[in-house]
Design a protein around this motif. Structure first.
Motif, PDB file in Angstrom:
ATOM      1  N   THR A  15       0.936  -1.118   0.086  1.00  0.00           N
ATOM      2  CA  THR A  15       0.130   0.008   0.137  1.00  0.00           C
ATOM      3  C   THR A  15       0.680   1.226   0.101  1.00  0.00           C
ATOM      4  O   THR A  15       0.581   2.077  -0.708  1.00  0.00           O
ATOM      5  CB  THR A  15      -1.043  -0.083   1.325  1.00  0.00           C
ATOM      6  N   ALA A  16       1.887   1.428   0.833  1.00  0.00           N
ATOM      7  CA  ALA A  16       2.745   2.462   0.862  1.00  0.00           C
ATOM      8  C   ALA A  16       3.465   2.775  -0.473  1.00  0.00           C
ATOM      9  O   ALA A  16       3.691   3.826  -0.847  1.00  0.00           O
ATOM     10  CB  ALA A  16       3.708   2.320   2.032  1.00  0.00           C
ATOM     11  N   ALA A  17       3.937   1.559  -0.900  1.00  0.00           N
ATOM     12  CA  ALA A  17       4.592   1.515  -2.521  1.00  0.00           C
ATOM     13  C   ALA A  17       3.684   2.103  -3.417  1.00  0.00           C
ATOM     14  O   ALA A  17       4.254   3.128  -4.273  1.00  0.00           O
ATOM     15  CB  ALA A  17       4.914   0.134  -2.707  1.00  0.00           C
ATOM     16  N   VAL A  18       2.574   1.631  -3.504  1.00  0.00           N
ATOM     17  CA  VAL A  18       1.657   2.410  -4.606  1.00  0.00           C
ATOM     18  C   VAL A  18       1.330   3.767  -4.363  1.00  0.00           C
ATOM     19  O   VAL A  18       1.371   4.656  -5.089  1.00  0.00           O
ATOM     20  CB  VAL A  18       0.156   1.518  -4.395  1.00  0.00           C
ATOM     21  N   ASP A  19       0.857   4.059  -2.840  1.00  0.00           N
ATOM     22  CA  ASP A  19       0.737   5.507  -2.523  1.00  0.00           C
ATOM     23  C   ASP A  19       1.652   6.358  -3.102  1.00  0.00           C
ATOM     24  O   ASP A  19       1.575   7.534  -3.486  1.00  0.00           O
ATOM     25  CB  ASP A  19       0.418   5.704  -0.965  1.00  0.00           C
ATOM     26  N   LEU A  20       3.223   6.056  -2.629  1.00  0.00           N
ATOM     27  CA  LEU A  20       4.335   6.860  -3.393  1.00  0.00           C
ATOM     28  C   LEU A  20       4.289   6.775  -4.761  1.00  0.00           C
ATOM     29  O   LEU A  20       4.418   8.018  -5.291  1.00  0.00           O
ATOM     30  CB  LEU A  20       5.527   6.217  -2.524  1.00  0.00           C
ATOM     31  N   PHE A  21       4.011   5.714  -5.260  1.00  0.00           N
ATOM     32  CA  PHE A  21       4.421   5.566  -6.862  1.00  0.00           C
ATOM     33  C   PHE A  21       3.191   6.590  -7.445  1.00  0.00           C
ATOM     34  O   PHE A  21       3.388   7.317  -8.489  1.00  0.00           O
ATOM     35  CB  PHE A  21       4.196   4.224  -7.170  1.00  0.00           C
ATOM     36  N   LEU A  22       2.067   6.614  -6.999  1.00  0.00           N
ATOM     37  CA  LEU A  22       0.814   7.273  -7.520  1.00  0.00           C
ATOM     38  C   LEU A  22       0.800   8.687  -7.348  1.00  0.00           C
ATOM     39  O   LEU A  22       0.691   9.623  -8.152  1.00  0.00           O
ATOM     40  CB  LEU A  22      -0.338   6.714  -6.987  1.00  0.00           C
ATOM     41  N   SER A  23       1.458   9.037  -6.234  1.00  0.00           N
ATOM     42  CA  SER A  23       1.808  10.664  -5.788  1.00  0.00           C
ATOM     43  C   SER A  23       2.645  11.258  -6.751  1.00  0.00           C
ATOM     44  O   SER A  23       2.575  12.391  -6.957  1.00  0.00           O
ATOM     45  CB  SER A  23       2.499  10.615  -4.242  1.00  0.00           C
ATOM     46  N   ARG A  24       3.325  10.440  -7.519  1.00  0.00           N
ATOM     47  CA  ARG A  24       4.360  10.964  -8.472  1.00  0.00           C
ATOM     48  C   ARG A  24       3.858  10.702  -9.930  1.00  0.00           C
ATOM     49  O   ARG A  24       3.932  11.592 -10.654  1.00  0.00           O
ATOM     50  CB  ARG A  24       5.834  10.082  -8.444  1.00  0.00           C
ATOM     51  N   TYR A  25       3.139   9.552 -10.324  1.00  0.00           N
ATOM     52  CA  TYR A  25       2.845   9.349 -11.634  1.00  0.00           C
ATOM     53  C   TYR A  25       1.329   9.171 -11.820  1.00  0.00           C
ATOM     54  O   TYR A  25       0.843   9.029 -12.946  1.00  0.00           O
ATOM     55  CB  TYR A  25       3.385   8.150 -11.996  1.00  0.00           C
TER      56      TYR A  25
END
Length: 205
Positions: free
Chosen positions: A193-203
């Motif tokens: 969840t944390a990985a996807v949150d960070l990824f989507l905050s950028r992309y």
């Protein structure tokens, strides 16, 4: 994908040999696995084994390719690609992590690293058929999501490299260095969840 693998002749007992070899490599490591043990475990003759594989290194590379492909295909079958990117990517991250932390994933990673100086082709074969194959499939999805307007990515190669690394936060080194020998679904879900949150905050679009 198979640049490191020679052409392999398949026959009636091919899958039987792969299954037996997988059990022996996981139990005894690369050095400890003998051709005699593999033939015995697979319930075939050494002549049959050698008719498929010229040596133990080729057999190990095929074991790694077979299992990596099987797990990747199973993961794709479970993911509904029509869902929003957050759902698709969380599912993909959790599938990647379950592979990273499976007995097979850990053991093959350790064997490939341990033997990389003597047999660099083992490490290359694992990389091409494990991390690189997952990367190709991720890029295919990212391109589709960009085309739909769900994601905005300038450097898709960088993005495809970043997401698996985010999935290794905290847990990967604990496993590799023996701090923990397994993880709960809650721990995997937290990192994914944390990985996807960070990824989507950028992309995220």
């Amino acid at each position: 994908m198979n640049a490191e693998l020679p052409v392999i002749k398949k026959g009636r007992k091919f899958d039987q040999v792969i299954d037996g070899a997988t059990r022996v490599f996981m139990r005894d490591g690369f050095d400890g696995a003998s051709v005699d043990d593999i033939a015995r475990e697979a319930k075939v003759s050494k002549a049959t084994l050698y008719s498929y594989f010229t040596d133990k290194r080729v057999l190990f590379m095929e074991v790694a390719r077979t299992e990596c492909t099987r797990q990747a295909d199973a993961a794709l079958d479970e993911i509904n690609m029509t869902l929003p990117p957050r759902d698709v990517l969380r599912k993909a991250c959790k599938s990647m992590m379950r592979f990273f932390y499976s007995d097979f994933g850990v053991n093959v990673f350790r064997i490939a690293v341990a033997e990389s100086s003597r047999f660099p082709e083992l490490g290359r074969a694992f990389y091409l058929n494990g991390p690189m194959e997952a990367r190709k499939r991720l890029i295919t999805y990212l391109n589709a999501a960009i085309a739909k307007g769900d994601l905005v990515i300038d450097d898709i190669d960088m993005a495809a490299d970043q997401l698996p690394q985010l999935c290794k936060a905290d847990l990967h080194e604990k496993l590799i260095f023996g701090i923990q020998d397994g993880f709960t679904e809650d721990e995997i879900d937290r990192i994914a969840t944390a990985a996807v949150d960070l990824f989507l905050s950028r992309y995220g679009a």
